[in-house]
Design a protein around this motif. Structure first.
Motif, PDB file in Angstrom:
ATOM      1  N   ALA A  72      -4.630   5.997   6.368  1.00  0.00           N
ATOM      2  CA  ALA A  72      -3.491   5.074   6.259  1.00  0.00           C
ATOM      3  C   ALA A  72      -3.290   4.572   4.833  1.00  0.00           C
ATOM      4  O   ALA A  72      -2.153   4.466   4.363  1.00  0.00           O
ATOM      5  CB  ALA A  72      -3.668   3.900   7.213  1.00  0.00           C
ATOM      6  N   ASP A  73      -4.381   4.257   4.128  1.00  0.00           N
ATOM      7  CA  ASP A  73      -4.246   3.768   2.753  1.00  0.00           C
ATOM      8  C   ASP A  73      -3.677   4.850   1.844  1.00  0.00           C
ATOM      9  O   ASP A  73      -2.853   4.574   0.968  1.00  0.00           O
ATOM     10  CB  ASP A  73      -5.595   3.287   2.213  1.00  0.00           C
ATOM     11  CG  ASP A  73      -6.072   2.015   2.895  1.00  0.00           C
ATOM     12  OD1 ASP A  73      -5.228   1.271   3.438  1.00  0.00           O
ATOM     13  OD2 ASP A  73      -7.287   1.758   2.883  1.00  0.00           O
ATOM     14  N   ILE A  74      -4.100   6.078   2.054  1.00  0.00           N
ATOM     15  CA  ILE A  74      -3.584   7.186   1.245  1.00  0.00           C
ATOM     16  C   ILE A  74      -2.130   7.468   1.616  1.00  0.00           C
ATOM     17  O   ILE A  74      -1.296   7.715   0.736  1.00  0.00           O
ATOM     18  CB  ILE A  74      -4.476   8.435   1.395  1.00  0.00           C
ATOM     19  CG1 ILE A  74      -5.825   8.161   0.705  1.00  0.00           C
ATOM     20  CG2 ILE A  74      -3.789   9.666   0.813  1.00  0.00           C
ATOM     21  CD1 ILE A  74      -6.859   9.255   0.866  1.00  0.00           C
ATOM     22  N   ALA A  75      -1.802   7.387   2.892  1.00  0.00           N
ATOM     23  CA  ALA A  75      -0.412   7.558   3.308  1.00  0.00           C
ATOM     24  C   ALA A  75       0.469   6.515   2.617  1.00  0.00           C
ATOM     25  O   ALA A  75       1.548   6.843   2.114  1.00  0.00           O
ATOM     26  CB  ALA A  75      -0.282   7.448   4.823  1.00  0.00           C
ATOM     27  N   LEU A  89      -1.049  15.791   5.712  1.00  0.00           N
ATOM     28  CA  LEU A  89      -2.511  15.841   5.682  1.00  0.00           C
ATOM     29  C   LEU A  89      -3.112  14.441   5.811  1.00  0.00           C
ATOM     30  O   LEU A  89      -4.041  14.227   6.582  1.00  0.00           O
ATOM     31  CB  LEU A  89      -2.994  16.523   4.404  1.00  0.00           C
ATOM     32  CG  LEU A  89      -4.491  16.757   4.291  1.00  0.00           C
ATOM     33  CD1 LEU A  89      -5.011  17.619   5.429  1.00  0.00           C
ATOM     34  CD2 LEU A  89      -4.810  17.400   2.942  1.00  0.00           C
ATOM     35  N   ALA A  90      -2.574  13.484   5.080  1.00  0.00           N
ATOM     36  CA  ALA A  90      -3.068  12.104   5.176  1.00  0.00           C
ATOM     37  C   ALA A  90      -2.840  11.544   6.580  1.00  0.00           C
ATOM     38  O   ALA A  90      -3.674  10.802   7.098  1.00  0.00           O
ATOM     39  CB  ALA A  90      -2.377  11.222   4.136  1.00  0.00           C
ATOM     40  N   SER A  91      -1.744  11.929   7.201  1.00  0.00           N
ATOM     41  CA  SER A  91      -1.413  11.417   8.539  1.00  0.00           C
ATOM     42  C   SER A  91      -2.317  11.996   9.615  1.00  0.00           C
ATOM     43  O   SER A  91      -2.790  11.271  10.484  1.00  0.00           O
ATOM     44  CB  SER A  91       0.048  11.725   8.863  1.00  0.00           C
ATOM     45  OG  SER A  91       0.895  11.060   7.954  1.00  0.00           O
ATOM     46  N   VAL A  92      -2.546  13.283   9.562  1.00  0.00           N
ATOM     47  CA  VAL A  92      -3.371  13.923  10.589  1.00  0.00           C
ATOM     48  C   VAL A  92      -4.836  13.488  10.477  1.00  0.00           C
ATOM     49  O   VAL A  92      -5.542  13.401  11.469  1.00  0.00           O
ATOM     50  CB  VAL A  92      -3.223  15.461  10.561  1.00  0.00           C
ATOM     51  CG1 VAL A  92      -4.036  16.102   9.478  1.00  0.00           C
ATOM     52  CG2 VAL A  92      -3.564  16.062  11.913  1.00  0.00           C
ATOM     53  N   GLY A 129     -10.782  11.490   1.509  1.00  0.00           N
ATOM     54  CA  GLY A 129     -10.499  10.075   1.715  1.00  0.00           C
ATOM     55  C   GLY A 129     -10.670   9.246   0.462  1.00  0.00           C
ATOM     56  O   GLY A 129     -10.951   8.051   0.523  1.00  0.00           O
ATOM     57  N   ASP A 130     -10.468   9.864  -0.695  1.00  0.00           N
ATOM     58  CA  ASP A 130     -10.718   9.231  -1.997  1.00  0.00           C
ATOM     59  C   ASP A 130      -9.430   8.601  -2.545  1.00  0.00           C
ATOM     60  O   ASP A 130      -8.664   9.241  -3.260  1.00  0.00           O
ATOM     61  CB  ASP A 130     -11.268  10.285  -2.959  1.00  0.00           C
ATOM     62  CG  ASP A 130     -11.751   9.705  -4.273  1.00  0.00           C
ATOM     63  OD1 ASP A 130     -11.371   8.565  -4.614  1.00  0.00           O
ATOM     64  OD2 ASP A 130     -12.505  10.417  -4.959  1.00  0.00           O
ATOM     65  N   THR A 131      -9.213   7.335  -2.214  1.00  0.00           N
ATOM     66  CA  THR A 131      -7.983   6.661  -2.640  1.00  0.00           C
ATOM     67  C   THR A 131      -7.896   6.529  -4.158  1.00  0.00           C
ATOM     68  O   THR A 131      -6.801   6.612  -4.708  1.00  0.00           O
ATOM     69  CB  THR A 131      -7.843   5.264  -1.993  1.00  0.00           C
ATOM     70  OG1 THR A 131      -8.993   4.494  -2.287  1.00  0.00           O
ATOM     71  CG2 THR A 131      -7.650   5.372  -0.491  1.00  0.00           C
ATOM     72  N   ALA A 132      -9.025   6.341  -4.820  1.00  0.00           N
ATOM     73  CA  ALA A 132      -9.004   6.219  -6.289  1.00  0.00           C
ATOM     74  C   ALA A 132      -8.534   7.528  -6.924  1.00  0.00           C
ATOM     75  O   ALA A 132      -7.727   7.517  -7.859  1.00  0.00           O
ATOM     76  CB  ALA A 132     -10.384   5.833  -6.819  1.00  0.00           C
ATOM     77  N   ALA A 133      -9.013   8.648  -6.408  1.00  0.00           N
ATOM     78  CA  ALA A 133      -8.600   9.947  -6.947  1.00  0.00           C
ATOM     79  C   ALA A 133      -7.129  10.217  -6.637  1.00  0.00           C
ATOM     80  O   ALA A 133      -6.403  10.744  -7.482  1.00  0.00           O
ATOM     81  CB  ALA A 133      -9.478  11.059  -6.395  1.00  0.00           C
ATOM     82  N   VAL A 134      -6.676   9.841  -5.448  1.00  0.00           N
ATOM     83  CA  VAL A 134      -5.261  10.011  -5.106  1.00  0.00           C
ATOM     84  C   VAL A 134      -4.403   9.197  -6.068  1.00  0.00           C
ATOM     85  O   VAL A 134      -3.408   9.689  -6.604  1.00  0.00           O
ATOM     86  CB  VAL A 134      -4.984   9.612  -3.636  1.00  0.00           C
ATOM     87  CG1 VAL A 134      -3.485   9.529  -3.361  1.00  0.00           C
ATOM     88  CG2 VAL A 134      -5.648  10.593  -2.684  1.00  0.00           C
TER      89      VAL A 134
END
Length: 145
Positions: free
Chosen positions: A55-58, A48-51, A20-25
């Motif tokens: 939402a932010d990563i998606a 993977l982000a969806s399951v 769940g690391d948005t900064a790393a993504v």
């Protein structure tokens, strides 16, 4: 980009999504990873982000060019469309992001022969997710298997 570097970036992307690391993504996407690159047995980053309900990563993946309707073909439990995955688990915010970025609310899994996102939401049961999908024009397939 060299294949080996792309593979390492893809691994970093999947670990970042799982964490769940948005900064790393964001960092991995800026480094040039393909947001549609399959991982392992065929799992897409967006699936993977969806399951997992990220939402932010998606949103980040979709803005980087991830296809909202690409079906994941990973191992057991990692196959299907991102929208079906999010609907199955009642990930309403992720469903909202996918729809906003052009996901087809009636695209069925298993290359068009399986369940629809609305089937999954209704089976959950996830009424808020089902309502969102219905408002976007989704229809149930009538399949329950």
């Amino acid at each position: 980009m060299k294949q080996r570097q792309q593979k390492k970036l893809s691994q970093r992307l999947f670990h970042a999504i799982l964490g769940g690391d948005t900064a790393a993504v964001t960092a991995v996407l800026r480094a040039g990873v393909d947001p549609n690159k399959l991982y392992g047995e065929g799992t897409t980053p967006l699936y993977l982000a969806s399951v997992t309900g990220e939402a932010d990563i998606a949103r980040l993946l979709l803005k980087a060019g991830a296809s909202p309707d690409t079906e994941s073909s990973g191992g057991f439990g990692s196959e299907g469309t991102p929208l079906c995955a999010a609907a199955c688990w009642g990930r309403t915010e992720t469903v909202r992001e996918l729809l906003a970025h052009g996901a087809d609310p009636n695209r069925r899994e298993d290359h068009g022969t399986g369940r629809s996102p609305l089937d999954w939401a209704n089976e959950g049961p996830h009424p808020a997710t089902a309502e969102l999908l219905t408002a976007a024009g989704a229809t149930a397939s009538g399949r329950t298997t």
